[in-house]
Design an enzyme around this catalytic site. Structure first.
Site, PDB file in Angstrom:
ATOM      1  N   ARG A 234       0.957  -0.988  -0.160  1.00 56.72           N
ATOM      2  CA  ARG A 234       0.420  -0.341  -0.122  1.00 56.72           C
ATOM      3  C   ARG A 234       0.841   1.650  -0.429  1.00 56.72           C
ATOM      4  O   ARG A 234       1.996   1.250   0.779  1.00 56.72           O
ATOM      5  CB  ARG A 234      -0.535  -0.076   1.290  1.00 56.72           C
ATOM      6  N   ASP A 258       4.336   0.249  -7.259  1.00 57.69           N
ATOM      7  CA  ASP A 258       3.283   0.237  -7.853  1.00 57.69           C
ATOM      8  C   ASP A 258       2.001   0.829  -6.959  1.00 57.69           C
ATOM      9  O   ASP A 258       0.754   0.553  -7.216  1.00 57.69           O
ATOM     10  CB  ASP A 258       2.985  -1.681  -8.104  1.00 57.69           C
ATOM     11  N   GLU A 263      -3.955   7.888  -5.002  1.00 53.82           N
ATOM     12  CA  GLU A 263      -4.134   7.302  -6.823  1.00 53.82           C
ATOM     13  C   GLU A 263      -5.380   7.517  -7.349  1.00 53.82           C
ATOM     14  O   GLU A 263      -6.025   8.122  -6.906  1.00 53.82           O
ATOM     15  CB  GLU A 263      -4.155   5.528  -6.825  1.00 53.82           C
ATOM     16  N   HIS A 282      -1.175   0.216  -9.735  1.00 58.58           N
ATOM     17  CA  HIS A 282      -1.911  -0.241  -8.986  1.00 58.58           C
ATOM     18  C   HIS A 282      -2.021  -1.305  -9.727  1.00 58.58           C
ATOM     19  O   HIS A 282      -3.383  -1.858  -9.938  1.00 58.58           O
ATOM     20  CB  HIS A 282      -2.033   0.207  -8.089  1.00 58.58           C
TER      21      HIS A 282
END
Length: 318
Positions: A234, A258, A263, A282
């Protein structure tokens, strides 16, 4: 009317994903037990009578409308967007999808590592400029990887790294059950020991109050200039401002990311312009096999709920 437990797939699940998931569930479960909500109002209305909810998140407000709920299944491994205390108080089971993304995420972790070790990021930049220039490259063999959080994903990362001949260190809350691929295991609170020794640090732990901001300025100094941070857990596991500064100043070698604090990653984020950062949106858990793997958890757990065998449910976290 069916006496079997009813299943609600909420509107939190993306339309295309929900369509195929509902089709799979309808084929696997008894007739007439699967319902799908396409919009928030439908979720709010249908959850009142649902026995089971399959979703990507669940708000405390929505949970208040659920009168018959016995089981919630999270389609992700992370459960930080679920009201855990409220579920526990009401004795509602929460299961997650831990393990179904282990293979693709582990492969992506190796991808980040190979890009840094083999100089592929630099080669790609040169290709875009039509520049023919040899790039120095190393080997993963003999390097040390430190996996912060050896759960299902961390274990698969360890196996792939071991196959490359890497030394594998890790942290784990339960030190009684250590995967064979891990050479040395440390308690979760001893993560600094791993950071100090690893060439590559992989964040694979869940986001909790204890792990939020786990990697900050102090930890990045512990890692050192030749180390690379890989975050597939995360975004909030790492202090993004401290990470940017460390990357800009060369305090660590690079990062494969990632996940991010916000986001999509904002267009004005300095991370976009750093040559020592690999950014992916992600998607490390993306795989064409996710529906099959979801069903491997959902189908037996449905039978357990229908027969009152809640203590036997797989992937239970509450």
């Amino acid at each position: 009317m069916s006496t079997q437990p009813t299943v609600l797939v909420t509107d939190y699940v993306a339309r295309e994903t929900a369509t195929e998931l509902v089709d799979r569930l309808e084929s696997a479960l008894p007739d007439g037990v699967v319902e799908r909500a396409a919009i928030p109002k439908e979720t709010r209305d249908l959850i009142e009578d649902a026995d089971i909810v399959v979703t990507n998140r669940l708000s405390p407000e929505l949970l208040e409308h659920a009168e018959n709920l016995r089981w919630v299944h999270a389609l992700s491994s992370g459960i930080d967007s679920y009201p855990l205390e409220a579920l526990e108080e009401r004795e509602i089971v929460l299961t997650n999808s831990a393990g179904i993304h282990a293979q693709p995420i582990a492969e992506q972790v190796l991808g980040y590592m190979l890009m840094f070790e083999r100089g592929l990021t630099e080669s790609v930049r040169q290709q875009r400029r039509s520049v023919w220039e040899r790039v120095s490259a190393g080997e993963l063999h003999g390097q040390t990887v430190g996996i912060i959080g050896v759960g299902a994903i961390g274990e698969r990362v360890a196996e792939l790294c071991a196959a490359f001949g890497m030394d594998v260190l890790g942290t784990k809350r339960d030190l009684e059950d250590v995967p064979d691929a891990v050479d040395e295991i440390y308690a979760a609170e001893d993560h600094h020991e791993v950071l100090a020794r690893a060439d590559y640090v992989v964040l694979a732990c869940p986001l909790t109050e204890d792990t939020r901001g786990l990697i900050g300025e102090r930890e990045l100094h512990v890692m050192g200039r030749d180390s690379v941070l890989v975050n597939i857990g995360r975004g909030e596991l790492a202090d993004e401002d401290a990470l940017v500064e460390s990357l800009q100043q060369g305090r660590i070698r690079g990062a494969g990311l990632d996940v991010f604090e916000t986001e999509p990653l904002p267009q004005d984020s300095p991370l976009w312009d750093l040559s020592n950062v690999i950014i992916t949106p992600h998607m490390a858990g993306s795989t064409p096999h996710r529906f099959d793997r979801w069903l491997e958890i959902l189908e037996p757990n449905y039978e357990a709920v229908a027969e009152g065998r809640l203590e036997e449910m797989e992937n239970r976290v509450v």
